[in-house]
Each structure stands twice: as structure tokens, then as C-alpha cells.
Design an enzyme around this catalytic site. Structure first.
Site, PDB file in Angstrom:
ATOM      1  N   GLY A  23     -17.783  34.728  67.085  1.00 61.86           N
ATOM      2  CA  GLY A  23     -18.095  33.333  66.798  1.00 61.86           C
ATOM      3  C   GLY A  23     -18.563  33.119  65.373  1.00 61.86           C
ATOM      4  O   GLY A  23     -19.479  32.326  65.117  1.00 61.86           O
ATOM      5  N   ALA A  24     -17.921  33.788  64.425  1.00 65.36           N
ATOM      6  CA  ALA A  24     -18.427  33.835  63.055  1.00 65.36           C
ATOM      7  C   ALA A  24     -17.795  32.813  62.123  1.00 65.36           C
ATOM      8  O   ALA A  24     -18.018  32.870  60.916  1.00 65.36           O
ATOM      9  CB  ALA A  24     -18.227  35.243  62.486  1.00 65.36           C
ATOM     10  N   THR A  26     -18.419  29.590  62.116  1.00 65.85           N
ATOM     11  CA  THR A  26     -19.290  28.458  61.863  1.00 65.85           C
ATOM     12  C   THR A  26     -20.718  28.793  62.279  1.00 65.85           C
ATOM     13  O   THR A  26     -20.962  29.791  62.968  1.00 65.85           O
ATOM     14  CB  THR A  26     -18.805  27.211  62.644  1.00 65.85           C
ATOM     15  N   GLY A  29     -23.176  32.306  63.492  1.00 63.26           N
ATOM     16  CA  GLY A  29     -22.298  33.450  63.290  1.00 63.26           C
ATOM     17  C   GLY A  29     -21.815  33.566  61.858  1.00 63.26           C
ATOM     18  O   GLY A  29     -21.757  34.664  61.293  1.00 63.26           O
ATOM     19  N   SER A 147     -31.426  32.831  73.952  1.00 64.34           N
ATOM     20  CA  SER A 147     -31.937  31.489  73.655  1.00 64.34           C
ATOM     21  C   SER A 147     -33.244  31.278  74.397  1.00 64.34           C
ATOM     22  O   SER A 147     -33.484  31.902  75.445  1.00 64.34           O
ATOM     23  CB  SER A 147     -30.908  30.443  74.110  1.00 64.34           C
ATOM     24  N   TYR A 173     -26.258  27.153  81.758  1.00 65.25           N
ATOM     25  CA  TYR A 173     -26.578  27.691  80.431  1.00 65.25           C
ATOM     26  C   TYR A 173     -27.753  28.659  80.524  1.00 65.25           C
ATOM     27  O   TYR A 173     -27.714  29.761  79.962  1.00 65.25           O
ATOM     28  CB  TYR A 173     -26.899  26.558  79.459  1.00 65.25           C
TER      29      TYR A 173
END
Length: 305
Positions: A23-24, A26, A29, A147, A173
């Protein structure tokens, strides 16, 4: 190394290290990949959208390449792992960063609830498929991004893991982020006898990223209005992950997050996770279920308890 107000200036030299960041393209990441590359690491941006990945790579100074990876597809994960294994005989850092948040009820290509499938099962599978490239490398690390949401309505619903009976965006989540920690702690116990690779977790606090794009409209509008008051930018949000990945003092089984009030923002420090995340019976059960669902087994013995 400074003990307080740790910033990217404190990142040790990363020359000679190979880092995979999911996920790099944006947000967190991208900032993680940028910092590692600017300090000398060879960085692979493992992303779903290859064109966005190329644009991100072009914006980073350093040795950066792009790898297609769709964490919602076990076929894509296996293909990406094959490519990465062929290109990199050794891997020093695997940063399990990619994630989705508060999505409407959807399923992955393999029928998993989207948040659990992407945030946990996808990274579980990727880690297992790449682990033999990390195990021979002293000082290698698997860093998984969780998280504060792991505390919110969070439990692993083994009787309905895919939320087929009823669905809660926040609950799903929370389950996925709790799973990230359960996975990290169980992985660390299994890695410990090998003495080379460690598993560490981190969280970004409340960072102003695209992750909020799937929240309900009313909540998203509210969060957008208050975001400047309570959130931090992605560069600050990435620091706990980067410290977990690079600080020589970081140890396996640790959890890093912001040092501010409520761990919402601030500089990275050691933090604690919920009692639920340390339940070893749940960790072991989740591991077994994850192996069954993904078909991926790790080249490790079961943890000694």
C-alpha cells in the site's frame, strides 16, 4: 539515537537493506517507503494500482521499484510473492501497511469479508509466502500496521468471521486491526527460536490520509472538518512504523505509536495494546483459522507456551 521526539533524521543508514512496503502509493505507505529509500534502502512499492505505484516511485529519491499486489486476491498474493522471491534472494523488511477502513459490506475474490480479508488474511498470506527470504537475514523484521481501532467494538468473531449474519463497519474494522496484533504476537513467539527475524507492530494514531474515504458521508464530513485540529500528517503518522522497522533498540513483540494524548498524534514511542490482543489462546486459534482459509503455512514450528 534520541530517546524523545524521534524523527526521520534518526533513521539509521539503510544501505544494503531490501524493504517491501504494501500500500505504498499513497499516505502512510508512501511516507514509509520514501523515508526508507532516502536513507539508502532498496524499496519495493507493493501496490494494487500499478500506474499509481509508478507515479509514487517517480516522486521518491532512491532505489525504488513497483510490484503489483492485490491483497483481496490470494492468486495475486501468490503471484506477487513469486515475483518478489525471484527478484530478491533476501528481504530485510516486510512492512504490512496496506488497509481498508469502514467499507460497506463487500467480499474479496476469495469470499472473505473485505476488511478482514485485506487487513489481516492478505498480509498473513504474504508474510508466510515471503518468510523464507527473511529468516536467513539477521536483523530482518516484519512490521504490521494496526490501529487504535483494535480497541473499538473489537473481538474476533470465530462464529461469524466473514460477518455474514450481520455487518458492522466499525466492528469488522476493529476485528481486522485486533487480528493484526494477535498475528504479530503469535508470529513473534514462533520466530523467537530462530533468532534472526522479529515481528513488530505499530499504529499511526489519527493521521490525515485517504483511509477515511469509505466512512459514511456524514461522519466523513465531520471528520474532515475536525481533522486539522486532531490529526497529524502522513509523514508523522508513518514514524511509528519506520521506527519499528529501523530503530536498533526495537524488539520483537513490541507495539509502537504516537506519544501524544490518547496516542492520537505525536512522536513514536512504545505503547500498549488491549488485553484481548494478548490472549494466547485466541492468537493460536486465529493462526490456525488463517492457515486454513488462506492455504498458507509458515516454515516455523508452533510456538512454545
Amino acid at each position: 539515537m534520541s530517546s524523545t521526539n524521534w524523527t526521520e533524521r534518526d533513521i539509521p543508514d539503510q544501505h544494503g537493506r531490501v524493504a517491501i512496503v504494501t500500500g505504498a502509493n499513497t499516505g502512510l505507505g508512501f511516507e514509509t517507503a520514501r523515508m526508507l529509500a532516502e536513507h539508502g534502502a532498496t524499496v519495493v512499492l507493493a501496490v494494487r494500482d500499478i500506474e499509481k505505484g509508478r507515479q509514487a516511485a517517480a516522486a521518491i529519491t532512491g532505489d525504488v521499484t513497483v510490484q503489483t499486489l492485490d491483497l483481496t486476491s490470494l492468486d495475486s498474493i501468490r503471484s506477487a510473492a513469486d515475483d518478489l522471491r525471484a527478484a530478491h534472494p533476501r528481504i530485510d523488511l516486510l512492512i504490512n501497511n496496506a488497509g481498508v477502513m469502514y467499507t460497506p459490506r463487500q467480499t474479496t475474490a476469495d469470499g472473505f469479508e473485505l476488511q478482514f480479508g485485506t487487513n489481516h488474511l492478505g498480509h498473513f498470506a504474504l508474510t508466510g509466502l515471503l518468510l523464507d527470504r527473511l529468516l536467513p537475514v539477521p536483523g530482518s523484521r516484519v512490521v504490521t500496521v494496526s490501529s487504535t481501532g483494535h480497541r473499538i467494538r473489537a473481538a474476533v468473531h470465530f462464529d461469524d468471521l466473514q460477518w455474514e449474519r450481520s455487518y458492522s463497519r466499525a466492528g469488522a474494522y476493529g476485528q481486522s486491526k485486533l487480528a493484526n496484533l494477535l498475528f504479530t504476537y503469535e508470529l513473534q513467539r514462533r520466530l523467537a527460536p530462530h533468532g534472526t527475524t522479529v515481528a513488530v507492530a505499530a499504529h499511526p494514531g489519527m493521521s490525515n490520509t485517504e483511509l477515511l474515504r469509505n466512512t459514511p458521508t456524514a461522519l466523513r464530513v465531520l471528520l474532515t472538518r475536525i481533522a486539522p485540529l486532531v490529526t497529524q500528517d502522513a509523514g508523522m503518522g508513518a514514524l511509528p512504523t519506520v521506527r519499528a522497522a529501523t530503530d536498533p533498540a526495537a524488539l520483537g513483540g513490541q507495539y509502537w505509536g504516537p506519544d501524544g494524548l490518547g496516542e492520537i498524534r505525536g512522536y513514536p514511542k512504545l505503547v500498549t495494546s488491549s488485553p484481548d490482543s494478548h490472549d494466547q489462546a485466541v492468537q493460536q486459534r486465529l493462526w490456525a483459522v488463517s492457515e486454513e482459509l488462506t492455504g498458507v503455512t509458515f516454515p516455523l514450528s508452533e510456538a512454545v507456551r
